[in-house]
Design a protein around this motif. Structure first.
Motif, short mmCIF file in Angstrom:
data_model
loop_
_atom_site.label_atom_id
_atom_site.label_comp_id
_atom_site.label_asym_id
_atom_site.label_seq_id
_atom_site.Cartn_x
_atom_site.Cartn_y
_atom_site.Cartn_z
N VAL A 101 -40.48 -23.39 40.85
CA VAL A 101 -39.96 -22.42 41.80
C VAL A 101 -40.97 -22.29 42.94
N ARG A 102 -40.52 -22.57 44.15
CA ARG A 102 -41.44 -22.62 45.29
C ARG A 102 -42.15 -21.29 45.54
N SER A 103 -41.42 -20.20 45.36
CA SER A 103 -42.01 -18.89 45.65
C SER A 103 -43.11 -18.51 44.67
N MET A 104 -43.19 -19.21 43.52
CA MET A 104 -44.20 -18.89 42.53
C MET A 104 -45.44 -19.77 42.65
N ALA A 149 -46.13 -24.54 37.08
CA ALA A 149 -45.65 -23.75 38.20
C ALA A 149 -45.80 -24.48 39.53
N GLY A 150 -46.36 -25.69 39.51
CA GLY A 150 -46.40 -26.50 40.72
C GLY A 150 -47.75 -26.64 41.38
N VAL A 151 -48.83 -26.16 40.77
CA VAL A 151 -50.16 -26.27 41.36
C VAL A 151 -50.79 -27.59 40.93
N MET A 208 -42.49 -14.40 33.76
CA MET A 208 -41.12 -13.97 34.01
C MET A 208 -40.23 -15.12 34.46
N VAL A 209 -40.85 -16.20 34.91
CA VAL A 209 -40.09 -17.35 35.42
C VAL A 209 -40.21 -18.55 34.48
N VAL A 216 -46.65 -23.66 26.16
CA VAL A 216 -46.05 -23.38 27.46
C VAL A 216 -44.89 -24.34 27.66
N GLY A 217 -43.69 -23.81 27.58
CA GLY A 217 -42.49 -24.63 27.70
C GLY A 217 -41.29 -23.91 27.15
N PRO A 218 -40.08 -24.47 27.36
CA PRO A 218 -38.86 -23.78 26.91
C PRO A 218 -38.70 -23.73 25.40
N SER A 219 -39.39 -24.59 24.67
CA SER A 219 -39.32 -24.55 23.20
C SER A 219 -40.67 -24.95 22.64
#
Length: 301
Positions: free
Chosen positions: A34-37, A145-147, A196-197, A211-214
């Protein structure tokens, strides 16, 4: 009534549904990161490095002690006399601690997780557990998160505090403590926003973080290593404290004795180790910690 009776005998053709499910999973992966994060994650990494640097500098001026046989930590010159040692394995409980010199890893508890190639990759199997690098959970969260954390100084090592300079003037101690405390608060707030994201899981028995969906399928759960399920983790949604453990310690107030004793343990307060360390170095403690610290409470006479 028979005309309104619902038929429950219909079967689901999973062969037809499987392509639809896989298509939705692939489509979901395009929504991340998510770009905003991304700025939030970058700020978390920056705050983490400032926190490690600040704690390492403060430890040259504020002594800490850790127990030889349990995880207890005391931000003081000689420890305390409270009988709360849980001992080693089957040794006696609730005994006096045996204090040794502490270090930064006693204050900043390292929490590691598997480094994923991408957020929606296949679940890690038990035989693949050595194929994935173990990295700090906060860094992995910021990576997803994209960093970009591939460069130098990305904080993947938990031993970064051993490489920092110690030439800090005593007059700068209070400002260093304040910056360190602000970095601690900013990091925790940023991690809370990221969680939260981005989904984060924790084992409800051994505190393994993923860290992940499962979660992963590596059988590393210590409490149930020899049970029927052979060390499988039981995953649940993680909280900020699972990624950034507060590490509560006893708080010494001005009205307390020089060494905290067992007789007055009901009067003493607690504080996160980083907060207590910064407070003893002169930082202004946020009001939300004053109740926990029993700042205006009575002491045993």
């Amino acid at each position: 009534m028979d005309s309104f009776r619902r038929t429950w005998g219909a079967r689901v053709d999973w062969k037809k549904l499987r392509p639809m499910i896989l298509k939705r999973i692939r489509a979901r992966s395009r929504d991340y990161p998510v770009r905003s994060m991304v700025p939030v994650a970058a700020d978390v990494l920056k705050s983490r490095l400032l926190l490690i640097e600040g704690v390492s500098s403060l430890l040259h001026f504020v002594p800490i002690k850790s127990c030889r046989f349990c995880p207890e930590v005391s931000i003081s010159q000689s420890g305390h006399l409270i009988k709360s040692c849980q001992g080693y394995r089957r040794s006696a409980k609730d005994q006096l601690h045996q204090w040794i010199d502490g270090q930064a890893s006693d204050i900043l508890i390292p929490v590691e997780t598997f480094h994923l190639h991408n957020m929606f990759q296949d679940v890690i199997r038990h035989d693949q557990r050595f194929d994935f690098e173990r990295v700090p959970a906060i860094v992995e969260l910021c990576t997803q998160a994209g960093v970009d954390t591939s460069g130098e100084g990305n904080g993947f090592s938990n031993d970064s505090h051993d490489k920092l300079p110690s030439d800090v003037l005593p007059g700068e101690l209070r400002s260093i403590a304040q910056r360190t405390l602000e970095a601690w608060e900013n990091m925790r707030m940023g991690v809370k926003r990221l969680m939260m994201v981005y989904p984060v899981k924790v084992c409800q028995y051994c505190k393994e973080v993923h860290v992940g969906p499962s979660g992963h399928k590596a059988r590393m759960c210590g409490p149930f290593k020899y049970e029927g399920w052979r060390g499988m983790h039981f995953w649940k949604a993680a909280s900020v404290d699972d990624l950034v453990p507060p590490k509560l310690v006893w708080h010494k107030r001005p009205q307390d004795p020089a060494v905290l004793t067992e007789a007055g343990r009901g009067f003493y307060g607690h504080a996160p180790a980083v907060v207590e360390l910064c407070a003893q170095a002169g930082a202004a403690v946020p009001k939300k910690y004053l109740c926990m610290m029993k700042a205006n409470g009575l002491t045993r006479t």
